[in-house]
Design an enzyme around this catalytic site. Structure first.
Site, PDB file in Angstrom:
ATOM      1  N   ALA A  61      62.128 -36.878 -22.118  1.00  0.00           N
ATOM      2  CA  ALA A  61      60.637 -37.264 -21.933  1.00  0.00           C
ATOM      3  C   ALA A  61      61.163 -39.232 -21.061  1.00  0.00           C
ATOM      4  CB  ALA A  61      60.188 -37.716 -23.864  1.00  0.00           C
ATOM      5  N   GLY A 104      63.676 -34.572 -24.182  1.00  0.00           N
ATOM      6  CA  GLY A 104      62.577 -33.236 -23.937  1.00  0.00           C
ATOM      7  C   GLY A 104      62.748 -32.230 -22.661  1.00  0.00           C
ATOM      8  N   GLU A 107      63.937 -28.915 -24.874  1.00  0.00           N
ATOM      9  CA  GLU A 107      62.543 -29.089 -25.370  1.00  0.00           C
ATOM     10  C   GLU A 107      61.862 -28.170 -24.730  1.00  0.00           C
ATOM     11  OE1 GLU A 107      62.040 -32.437 -27.424  1.00  0.00           O
ATOM     12  OE2 GLU A 107      62.177 -32.568 -29.179  1.00  0.00           O
ATOM     13  N   GLU A 127      68.621 -37.923 -28.809  1.00  0.00           N
ATOM     14  CA  GLU A 127      67.584 -38.609 -29.072  1.00  0.00           C
ATOM     15  C   GLU A 127      67.533 -39.959 -30.867  1.00  0.00           C
ATOM     16  OE1 GLU A 127      66.881 -35.309 -28.704  1.00  0.00           O
ATOM     17  OE2 GLU A 127      64.612 -35.360 -27.601  1.00  0.00           O
TER      18      GLU A 127
END
Ligand code: COA
Length: 242
Positions: A61, A104, A107, A127
């Protein structure tokens, strides 16, 4: 589209994550554009291929945006929701991962139905090092894909899975030289595209739901009545092979 390159074909859509200045980090604009792709695929079901530009899948992200988000945004599940939407698309999604798939980015790859990797692929969820958790699917999807032991090594011990690890643990189906990665991913999609579209769709729906004797029988009842099934079985019995 400003963060994605999207190529549309009759039976598939190819999405290339494209924010080279940020290693394809997933920002709000990219999330919005991925939702647009999902809306198109829900309206007209086709296969999906997701890859990244410039030798990176996605480096997570967008940390600049994450830093400014608070509890309200976390509760909206901004990235989680779009990854869940991809996972629930009517027809399968394949991720072709070259280079980093972190946070992300990992993911997003976990949310796809099949993953292929180049030898340079690296999966990881760093993270906690940023003071947050991997809340867009890694905490449960990675465990489903590779089991609790490896998932905890990734989530808790910062382990990065290289391409060999990913193959050994079943996270990726194949490791393919970078220059052949897309060709091979298209071959996987070609094989899917030869299946009956409704059979593929119902198989994904039933399998993703964990299967159940009732849903299995109901889905099969729909397929047993289809013209496509009769045509395919007639062709088989007449000597054709799918
Ligand atoms: N969010 C925002 N920007 C990112 C980013 C992210 N997740 N990942 C990389 N970038 C940016 C960098 O800030 C840098 O920008 P700059 O050129 O303006 O300084 C640019 O992308 C290139 O990154 P850089 O770190 O210089 O590339 P590298 O090849 O040396 O390293 C990575 C690549 C992926 C190992 C490294 O960028 C990294 O660790 N990224 C963060 C991974 C992460 O923690 N993801 C989880 C987020 S929840």
């Amino acid at each position: 589209m400003t963060t994605l390159a999207v190529e549309e074909f009759d039976d598939r859509v190819v999405v290339t994550l494209h924010r080279p200045e940020a290693r394809n980090a997933i920002n709000a604009a990219m999330v919005a554009e991925l939702h647009d792709v999902c809306a198109a695929l829900e309206a007209e079901p086709r296969l999906l291929l997701i890859t990244g530009a410039g030798g990176t899948f996605a480096a997570g992200a967008d940390i600049g945006e994450l830093r400014d988000r608070g509890r309200e945004q976390a509760l909206q599940g901004i990235n989680r929701a779009v990854f869940d939407r991809i996972a629930k698309l009517p027809l399968p999604a394949v991720a072709a991962v070259d280079g980093y798939a972190l946070g992300g980015g990992a993911e997003l790859a976990y949310a796809c139905d099949v993953r292929l990797a180049s030898p340079a692929a690296v999966f990881g969820n760093p993270e906690p090092g940023l003071g947050i958790l991997a809340a867009a699917g890694a905490c449960w999807r990675l465990r489903e894909l590779v089991g609790a032991s490896v998932a905890k090594q990734v989530l808790l011990a910062g382990r990065r899975l290289d391409a060999d690890d990913a193959l050994r643990f079943g996270l990726v189906a194949e490791v393919v030289p970078a220059e052949k990665l897309l060709e091979r991913a298209h071959a996987v999609l070609d094989r899917m595209a030869r299946s009956g579209p409704l059979a593929l769709r119902l198989t994904k729906l039933v399998a993703d739901g964990g299967g159940h004797p009732l849903t299995d029988d109901l889905a099969q009842a729909i397929l047993f009545e289809s013209d496509d099934k009769r045509a395919r079985m007639d062709a088989f019995l007449a000597g054709g092979r799918s």
